[in-house]
Write a protein that holds these residues in place. Sequence first.
Motif, PDB file in Angstrom:
ATOM      1  N   VAL A 144       0.790  -1.256  -0.002  1.00  0.00           N
ATOM      2  CA  VAL A 144      -0.080  -0.014  -0.258  1.00  0.00           C
ATOM      3  C   VAL A 144       0.870   1.211   0.035  1.00  0.00           C
ATOM      4  O   VAL A 144       0.405   2.158  -0.796  1.00  0.00           O
ATOM      5  CB  VAL A 144      -0.959  -0.177   1.219  1.00  0.00           C
ATOM      6  CG1 VAL A 144      -1.701   1.393   1.220  1.00  0.00           C
ATOM      7  CG2 VAL A 144      -2.035  -1.128   1.230  1.00  0.00           C
ATOM      8  N   THR A 145       1.977   1.295   0.752  1.00  0.00           N
ATOM      9  CA  THR A 145       2.791   2.514   0.965  1.00  0.00           C
ATOM     10  C   THR A 145       3.509   2.810  -0.277  1.00  0.00           C
ATOM     11  O   THR A 145       4.064   4.029  -0.647  1.00  0.00           O
ATOM     12  CB  THR A 145       3.655   2.334   2.052  1.00  0.00           C
ATOM     13  OG1 THR A 145       4.574   1.198   1.879  1.00  0.00           O
ATOM     14  CG2 THR A 145       2.907   2.388   3.307  1.00  0.00           C
ATOM     15  N   GLY A 146       3.468   1.849  -1.432  1.00  0.00           N
ATOM     16  CA  GLY A 146       4.262   2.311  -2.544  1.00  0.00           C
ATOM     17  C   GLY A 146       2.926   2.544  -3.692  1.00  0.00           C
ATOM     18  O   GLY A 146       3.321   2.789  -4.837  1.00  0.00           O
ATOM     19  N   ALA A 147       1.872   2.661  -3.451  1.00  0.00           N
ATOM     20  CA  ALA A 147       0.769   2.728  -4.252  1.00  0.00           C
ATOM     21  C   ALA A 147       0.712   4.482  -4.804  1.00  0.00           C
ATOM     22  O   ALA A 147       1.300   5.355  -3.769  1.00  0.00           O
ATOM     23  CB  ALA A 147      -0.319   2.399  -3.785  1.00  0.00           C
ATOM     24  N   LEU A 180      -2.679   6.722   4.132  1.00  0.00           N
ATOM     25  CA  LEU A 180      -3.043   8.101   4.698  1.00  0.00           C
ATOM     26  C   LEU A 180      -1.807   8.577   5.485  1.00  0.00           C
ATOM     27  O   LEU A 180      -1.260   9.730   5.159  1.00  0.00           O
ATOM     28  CB  LEU A 180      -4.187   8.063   5.580  1.00  0.00           C
ATOM     29  CG  LEU A 180      -5.227   8.025   4.761  1.00  0.00           C
ATOM     30  CD1 LEU A 180      -6.594   7.853   6.037  1.00  0.00           C
ATOM     31  CD2 LEU A 180      -5.622   9.031   3.970  1.00  0.00           C
ATOM     32  N   SER A 181      -0.997   7.769   6.128  1.00  0.00           N
ATOM     33  CA  SER A 181       0.026   7.953   6.776  1.00  0.00           C
ATOM     34  C   SER A 181       1.360   8.358   5.681  1.00  0.00           C
ATOM     35  O   SER A 181       2.083   8.987   5.986  1.00  0.00           O
ATOM     36  CB  SER A 181       0.673   6.718   7.792  1.00  0.00           C
ATOM     37  OG  SER A 181      -0.223   6.679   8.763  1.00  0.00           O
ATOM     38  N   ALA A 182       1.200   7.685   4.759  1.00  0.00           N
ATOM     39  CA  ALA A 182       2.231   7.978   3.549  1.00  0.00           C
ATOM     40  C   ALA A 182       1.887   8.934   2.596  1.00  0.00           C
ATOM     41  O   ALA A 182       2.596   9.226   1.564  1.00  0.00           O
ATOM     42  CB  ALA A 182       2.465   6.887   2.777  1.00  0.00           C
ATOM     43  N   GLY A 183       0.708   9.676   3.017  1.00  0.00           N
ATOM     44  CA  GLY A 183       0.126  10.886   2.147  1.00  0.00           C
ATOM     45  C   GLY A 183      -0.479  10.429   0.748  1.00  0.00           C
ATOM     46  O   GLY A 183      -0.504  11.266  -0.389  1.00  0.00           O
ATOM     47  N   ILE A 184      -0.833   9.197   0.798  1.00  0.00           N
ATOM     48  CA  ILE A 184      -1.333   8.639  -0.584  1.00  0.00           C
ATOM     49  C   ILE A 184      -2.702   8.807  -0.682  1.00  0.00           C
ATOM     50  O   ILE A 184      -3.545   8.760   0.533  1.00  0.00           O
ATOM     51  CB  ILE A 184      -1.169   7.167  -0.501  1.00  0.00           C
ATOM     52  CG1 ILE A 184       0.406   7.049  -0.459  1.00  0.00           C
ATOM     53  CG2 ILE A 184      -1.670   6.557  -1.793  1.00  0.00           C
ATOM     54  CD1 ILE A 184       0.977   5.153  -0.479  1.00  0.00           C
ATOM     55  N   PRO A 185      -3.510   9.449  -1.758  1.00  0.00           N
ATOM     56  CA  PRO A 185      -4.900   9.482  -1.823  1.00  0.00           C
ATOM     57  C   PRO A 185      -5.793   8.417  -1.513  1.00  0.00           C
ATOM     58  O   PRO A 185      -5.386   7.385  -2.320  1.00  0.00           O
ATOM     59  CB  PRO A 185      -4.851  10.070  -3.121  1.00  0.00           C
ATOM     60  CG  PRO A 185      -3.900  10.713  -3.648  1.00  0.00           C
ATOM     61  CD  PRO A 185      -2.852   9.636  -2.787  1.00  0.00           C
ATOM     62  N   VAL A 186      -6.925   8.297  -0.964  1.00  0.00           N
ATOM     63  CA  VAL A 186      -7.519   7.344  -0.402  1.00  0.00           C
ATOM     64  C   VAL A 186      -9.040   7.416  -0.662  1.00  0.00           C
ATOM     65  O   VAL A 186      -9.555   8.382  -0.416  1.00  0.00           O
ATOM     66  CB  VAL A 186      -7.276   6.816   0.877  1.00  0.00           C
ATOM     67  CG1 VAL A 186      -8.235   5.748   1.423  1.00  0.00           C
ATOM     68  CG2 VAL A 186      -5.718   6.651   1.255  1.00  0.00           C
ATOM     69  N   VAL A 187      -9.615   6.513  -1.385  1.00  0.00           N
ATOM     70  CA  VAL A 187     -11.157   6.461  -1.260  1.00  0.00           C
ATOM     71  C   VAL A 187     -11.454   5.090  -0.803  1.00  0.00           C
ATOM     72  O   VAL A 187     -10.994   4.177  -1.072  1.00  0.00           O
ATOM     73  CB  VAL A 187     -11.544   6.610  -2.990  1.00  0.00           C
ATOM     74  CG1 VAL A 187     -13.211   6.130  -3.019  1.00  0.00           C
ATOM     75  CG2 VAL A 187     -11.288   7.971  -3.533  1.00  0.00           C
TER      76      VAL A 187
END
Length: 280
Positions: A213-216, A236-243
């Motif tokens: 996930v943290t590489g997405a 979210l912790s990695a600043g990745i957009p989530v839906v």
Amino acid sequence: MGDSAADRSPRSAAVLGHPVDHSLSPVLHGAAYRALGLDGWTYERIDCTEGQLPAVVDSSPDHRVGYSVTMPNKFAALGYATEVSDRARIVGSANTLVRRETGWFADCTDVDGVTGALAGFNGLPAEPTAVVLGVGGTARPVLAGLAAAGATRVVLASRRDNAGPAADCGRALGLEIHTVLLSDATLPDEVSRSDVLVNTVPEPGVGALTHLVTGANRLFDVLYDPWPTAAASAALSAGIPVVGGDVMLLNQAFGQVELFTGRPAPRQAMAAALADALGR
């Protein structure tokens, strides 16, 4: 709207599932009927197993217009129907049964749920690439939604060598499908190169996959309760957009309301009701 005798005449719909107490469909449909002024319309939960579904639908009262169908009944709903939409046939399951003069029509508005969720991302390319974690029943409408959103290449990742049915579904949808194991050393690179990572793996199994996930670039998690999920927390912790899956739930309900009532879904009212129910 809501002033005619037809609007006030008794009509009903229901959700079929086992267990079904957790279903938020009554929240969504109830909000829609109120917003549409359908004062005579009601919606209920019916606890029903896969084997019980035919008898339950056979005994439907005359005022019953349709059913939302949740697990484990989506395969039984497809088999029960007298008419099936093309997308439900390809996906191999139905989350919606609608009464028609000739019998019961089955559709899979879960596909609309996926396209609605994907539309929640800013800057998603017109032909997005994707990695899908998990190849269970939810993976197939995800593939159909990806195809409808313009995707052409999808990687399916599974724990075991059991991706065949999902892969066949994807290819029937015109997708270029590649299958790998979740343990495959190439998977992190596939995730980092793809436009969106889709998680269909239930909790707590996804906890061991957060390194993916943290590489997405983007995460769509079909789960929504409790929130945030393990995958969503990592993203979210990695600043990745989530839906989240709440967006999928909302968007699949729009189509059901329109099939049941014949009217455009009151989207804002339904979204507000869901946000209130989830405390968000």
